[in-house]
Design an enzyme around this catalytic site. Structure first.
Site, short mmCIF file in Angstrom:
data_model
loop_
_atom_site.label_atom_id
_atom_site.label_comp_id
_atom_site.label_asym_id
_atom_site.label_seq_id
_atom_site.Cartn_x
_atom_site.Cartn_y
_atom_site.Cartn_z
N ASP A 481 40.35 113.08 86.88
CA ASP A 481 41.50 113.68 86.21
C ASP A 481 41.00 114.69 85.18
O ASP A 481 39.85 114.62 84.75
CB ASP A 481 42.31 112.61 85.47
CG ASP A 481 43.17 111.79 86.42
OD1 ASP A 481 43.42 112.27 87.52
OD2 ASP A 481 43.56 110.67 86.05
N ASP A 787 45.01 107.19 85.61
CA ASP A 787 45.58 106.47 84.47
C ASP A 787 47.05 106.08 84.69
O ASP A 787 47.56 105.18 84.04
CB ASP A 787 45.45 107.28 83.17
CG ASP A 787 46.02 108.69 83.32
OD1 ASP A 787 46.73 108.95 84.31
OD2 ASP A 787 45.74 109.53 82.44
N ASP A 791 48.89 106.47 90.34
CA ASP A 791 47.49 106.62 90.76
C ASP A 791 46.97 105.37 91.44
O ASP A 791 45.88 105.38 92.03
CB ASP A 791 46.59 106.92 89.55
CG ASP A 791 46.78 108.34 89.02
OD1 ASP A 791 47.08 109.23 89.84
OD2 ASP A 791 46.63 108.55 87.81
#
Length: 1086
Positions: A481, A787, A791
């Site tokens: 990310d 997070d 996901d």
């Protein structure tokens, strides 16, 4: 290692059936599949299969850190019972409600809520209320507000939260903990160590030897042989138990850390973070998507809130005022009043029943069981051969005493002496089995994993699955990310574009009319999952929420927003929570009368597409012309190029008449068309210091870093350039690609594109999942950071799922294998180092242990066959086994990671455990030790100038010298094993205090055994000259190892050469063509 480089870089996966089995253990096994399990989700049948195939001397010890299949069945049975109970309760209430449609309801009576320790309701009444989902009782108590009053809780501000209040609540309603089963005591580990089959046989042999010795020689001299074996066995048991006990304590501490969830509560009007164990009845807990419900409770308020109870009841997305602990928030947000904690909750009962960890085996552990099984088979065969040879020589009169006399003379030997001689031979054979079967080899994995996990905690990584620790060493790509991982997650609004023009300062509200400012502030205050605590006495307000929400709320304060006042002016009708798929969130608010405002906030270009008009600084509305759209887009691109996250604000008016009734509102789709653009803000989130160096370190280690972000391509490109993921600012597809473009590709095209992708912008969680799947199909070992709740599928699908400890939701954490506690990419890189260290340390230990195995077996076999005697007796071999198994594992399996590990390519998952470099080192050392010790065995008396001594004494000196030299060779070889592929074996040695300590302990104990425990170990004191010679011979292994490391080894594993030799010419030709094909594929992949 050099030999790793070829296999490590070859990332294309072989056949899914575990085709790499032939090379898994350096060509040790014909059946590669048996000891080959996947890192995640191994079928029960596969787990049972390898257990049945393993050669095990001590099952309770060997299988201690593997998955307890019986406990897993018991755990599932308990879950089934809880689910059944929940279904029965629900069915009863639904039946009751259905009956009340036709029958006039009667007044239900509820037990009087008498005062309990200062509160208006007792613990058992509260527990029954939530556990039975008793709606009628809730109404009798006065609804949620009535229960809150009884618990002295303000539903807005929570409890006071001072120590006195918290103590009173724990005394009245219990604490949020559950009874844990006590960890196993030290004596339990001693008992486990005693269950080793060979040690049991040796103890029986010791008892027989003791009885016969006392009978034939008297108590003064006859007890030594039996007692010395018993003492050696007890020493092995004690050291093993101590090592295992310490390891168990480490795992226990790590398990407790895993369960210690941090959550948000409202106390005294402020949102604060507390441990789940500090939660009390009466607490007000904010809930948002991805959170775990941390206690049983009643919903105070919620917007689009749905609860996933699949972990408890098997049902998902339940809408009910009663919330069960252990469930997850599937969507929306709200607040909850805690009514039961700890053992009073269903989750507490479940955890109390299954609190003991049921273990988990890792692929490396199972592979090493295969190695141990093969070596054990060889050892058993050798031990049996030695037993047969020694017995044959003994009974045919070919075994001699040191003075030259025959040991066994038929018809002249008593029964007791004969049996004693046979027992001594049998003891030597059994001891060879102890040394030959590397029982500690699979356990060395858990030792190094326990050590690594403890150290990784200091490096801000909490390992949830043991297998992830070692799989991380094989990672070939990391899909990371952007926000919070590559960046600091410290967001601030630095640019603003409102009223159709750029504001000279983002918080200059004077540029805007009062009406425009009022609309902006209304949208900020109502369309948020964050909160602001406005302290009395002029103190700075405290802003809580996600980093993006905090940045926007802080900007709103600068515009003059009074958070609580603004929220009180309108009421929320319906919420569309921010969704990472849609990349926007909305809220409908009622201002009174017929007027309704629907506010939207989200990704700038997505919101812009829904706008048909825009608001000027004076509040006048203008049509969104193509020229104005281009102007807005240009401003978005300029902000994105400056690495800013672009968030747009828009709204529209709506009639109250068009809003559905309250009971139908959950299904209402908020209108998102004909929006009026208010403006756009640019949020700065700086790159983390050192992230560029971390990315370079990964690239040097053969790991490709890919950035997957929800931001637009321009922002993603700018950040990727800043982080070093991209070098060229002008790259195009597919190196930098948008999520929707990648999504639209066919499966084959997606696989090919995935190989080249460095940056994916405007991606949804499903795009991340598709990328992970495509990369895995290409043979990559994929690590993924995440997070958010959405996901979870990608984290689960990846070989290693890495969730964020600060910003990660509980759903993401539960789906992950490792939690990065500081959300920092540098911590991810440290996890890679530790993963490689686990594999490297195990290889060091294997090299060391196999050298001892080979040398000890060859020396004893050759000596037994040639002379009928063995130079290393049972007690001495047990001491060697202790050095090799327990102390050797402690010394070598706990080496900290070095930078050298990051200079190699990733370790291939099916790569041979024993590399060509290890074979080279092992062969050189074993040949050296065997040559020296066999020379000493046959020529030792003349070489050591003992011809003039008493023959019996000279033989004892020779055997003691052989034993001493053999042990010292192992001590010196431990240094060689530290650095199998580096010339400088002392590099970093001062940093490993445990290694130095174990070497010192080994040397001290060896000196004690030789000089002071001669009666027990059958040794005699050695002169200082013989000590020097012994040290000199052992020291020679250092220069020999140095020269040996200069000998080049082929890239192709020796196991493959062996396999080719065994094949026919046709098969060999096929294999060659396959190898060429693999090389071609390898070039495409790497």
């Amino acid at each position: 290692m050099d030999s790793s480089s070829s296999g490590g870089a070859r990332v294309r996966r072989r056949s899914s059936g575990g085709g790499g089995g032939s090379s898994s253990w350096g060509s040790f096994s014909a059946d590669g599949d048996t000891f080959d399990i996947p890192a995640k989700g191994a079928p029960v049948e596969r787990l049972k299969k390898w257990r049945q195939a393993a050669l095990v001397l001590n099952a309770s010890r060997r299988f201690r850190y593997t998955l307890d299949l019986k406990k897993e069945e018991q755990k599932e049975e308990i879950r089934r019972k809880i689910r059944a109970q929940a279904h029965v309760i629900r069915a009863a209430f639904r039946f009751k409600e259905a009956g009340q449609v036709h029958v006039q309801s009667k007044e239900t009576t509820v037990p009087y809520a008498d005062a309990a320790l200062g509160f208006g309701i007792k613990e058992d009444q509260l527990t029954a209320l939530t556990r039975d989902h008793n709606y009628s009782a809730l109404q009798q108590y006065g609804g949620i507000s009535g229960v809150a009053n009884m618990l002295k809780t303000d539903t807005e501000k929570g409890i006071g939260g001072d120590d006195t209040d918290l103590t009173a609540r724990r005394n009245a309603f219990g604490s949020n903990t559950y009874p844990r089963k006590k960890g196993r005591s030290f004596l339990a580990f001693v008992w486990d160590a005693c269950k080793d089959l060979t040690l049991i046989i040796l103890m029986v042999a010791a008892a027989v030897s003791l009885a016969l010795g006392i009978t034939t020689e008297g108590i003064k001299e006859g007890w030594y042989d039996g007692a010395s074996i018993a003492f050696a066995v007890l020493l092995v048991v004690l050291v093993t138990a101590i090592s295992d006990y310490k390891q168990s304590l480490q795992f226990q501490n790590l398990n407790e850390e895993k369960q210690n969830i941090r959550l948000e509560v409202v106390r005294g009007g402020r949102r604060i973070m507390v441990s789940i164990y500090d939660l009390v009845v009466g607490d007000v807990v904010p809930l948002k998507i991805g959170d775990q419900v941390s206690a049983d409770g009643i919903l105070i308020s919620g917007h689009s809130l749905s609860i996933d109870e699949s972990s408890m009841t098997g049902e998902s997305k339940i809408k009910s005022p009663f919330l069960m602990s252990g469930c997850k928030v599937a969507d929306g947000y709200g607040t909850m009043l805690v009514t039961a904690v700890g053992i009073n909750t269903e989750w507490g009962l479940l955890m109390a029943s299954i609190s003991e960890d049921s273990g988990e085996e890792t692929p490396l552990q199972v592979r090493l069981n295969g190695v141990a099984t093969f070596i054990g088979m060889v050892g058993l065969t050798v031990a049996l051969a030695v037993l047969v040879v020694l017995l044959a020589r003994y009974f045919t009169g070919h075994t001699y005493n040191p003075d030259g006399s025959v040991q066994y003379v038929k018809a002249k030997m008593g029964v007791g002496q004969t049996i004693r001689g046979v027992v001594r031979i049998f003891t030597v054979a059994v001891t060879i089995v102890v040394v030959a079967v590397p029982e500690g080899l699979p356990l060395a994995v858990t030792l190094t994993l326990a050590f690594s996990m403890r150290k990784m905690m200091r490096d801000k990584a909490l390992v949830r699955r043991l297998s992830a620790c070692e799989t991380m060493g094989s990672a070939t790509t990391i899909c990371s990310d952007k926000t919070g991982t590559l960046t600091l997650n410290q967001m601030t609004v630095v640019e603003a574009y409102f009223g159709g023009k750029k504001m000279d300062s983002p918080d200059n509200a004077q540029m805007l009319s009062a009406d425009v400012t009022s609309l902006i502030v209304e949208g900020i205050a109502q369309n948020t999952s964050g909160s602001i605590f406005e302290a009395e006495g002029g103190q700075e307000p405290e802003v809580t929420g996600s980093p993006t929400e905090k940045a926007i709320l802080s900007w709103g304060l600068k515009l003059g927003m009074k958070f609580n006042e603004t929220r009180s002016k309108s009421s929320i009708l319906h919420v569309f929570p921010f969704n990472s798929e849609k990349k926007r969130g909305g809220v409908a608010v009622h201002l009174g009368g017929p007027e309704v405002h629907i506010h939207w906030k989200g990704a700038a270009e997505i919101i812009l597409d829904s706008c048909t008009s825009w608001l000027d600084t004076d509040g006048s509305k203008h049509s969104m012309t193509p020229e104005k759209v281009a102007e807005f887009k240009r401003f978005i691109e300029d902000m994105a190029a400056a690495s800013l996250r672009c968030i747009a604000f828009a709204y529209r008016t709506y009639e109250m008449d068009g809003v559905p009734n309250e009971d139908q509102r959950d299904e209402w789709k908020l209108p998102d068309d004909n929006l009026i653009m208010l403006g756009i803000v640019g949020i700065k989130d700086p790159c983390r210091p050192g992230v560029r160096d971390s990315v370079r370190l990964c690239q040097a280690a053969g790991i490709k870093v890919r950035m997957v972000t929800g931001d637009n391509l321009q922002t993603a490109r700018a950040i990727a350039l800043e982080c070093g993921i991209l070098d060229d600012p002008n790259v195009s597809e597919p190196v930098i690609i948008e999520g929707k473009t990648f999504r639209a590709l066919s499966d084959l095209e997606r696989e090919e594109a995935a190989e080249k992708i460095s940056v994916m912008g405007r991606s949804s969680p499903n795009d991340k999942l598709l990328l992970v799947k495509a990369l895995r199909k290409r043979g990559h070992v994929v690590a993924v950071t995440g997070d958010g709740t959405n996901d979870a599928p990608a984290l689960h699908e990846a070989d290693i799922g890495l969730s964020m400890g600060i910003q990660g939701t509980e759903v993401a954490k539960e789906s992950s294998d490792i939690i990065i506690l500081d959300d920092n990419f540098a911590s991810v890189v440290r996890v890679v180092r530790w993963g490689r260290s686990v594999y490297a340390n195990i290889q060091k230990f294997i090299q060391f242990q196999l050298t001892v195995n080979v040398a000890a077996l060859i020396i004893n076999v050759v000596a037994a066959v040639s002379s009928g005697n063995v130079p290393l007796n049972a007690v001495q071999l047990l001491w060697v086994n202790l050095i090799m198994d327990t102390l050797g594992a402690l010394a070598l399996a706990t080496e900290p990671p070095t930078n050298h590990l990051m200079e190699r390519p990733p370790v291939g998952r099916r790569e041979s455990m024993i590399t060509n470099i290890m074979w080279r080192n092992l062969t050189i050392m074993a040949l050296f030790q065997v040559s020296v010790l066999l020379t000493l065995n046959f020529k030792g008396i003349s070489l050591l100038q003992l011809k003039n001594d008493d023959p019996a004494h000279a033989d004892k000196v020779k055997n003691t010298f052989i034993f001493n030299t053999f042990v010292l060779c192992q001590v010196f070889n431990e240094f060689n094993s530290r650095k199998p592929d580096e010339l400088n074996m002392f590099k970093g040695i001062l940093g490993n205090h445990l290694f130095i300590g174990i070497i010192a302990i080994t040397l001290i104990l060896q000196a004690l055994i030789v000089e002071f425990l001669g009666k027990f170990a059958s040794t005699v004191e050695l002169s200082w000259q013989l000590w020097l010679v012994s040290i000199g011979l052992a020291f020679f292994s250092w220069p020999l190892a140095f020269v040996g490391k200069l000998i080049p080894v082929p890239k192709r594993p020796f196991g493959e050469f062996f396999a080719c030799c065994c094949k026919g010419s046709k098969q060999s030709s096929d294999a060659t063509s396959d190898e060429k094909g693999n090389k071609s594929e390898h070039r495409n992949v790497v």
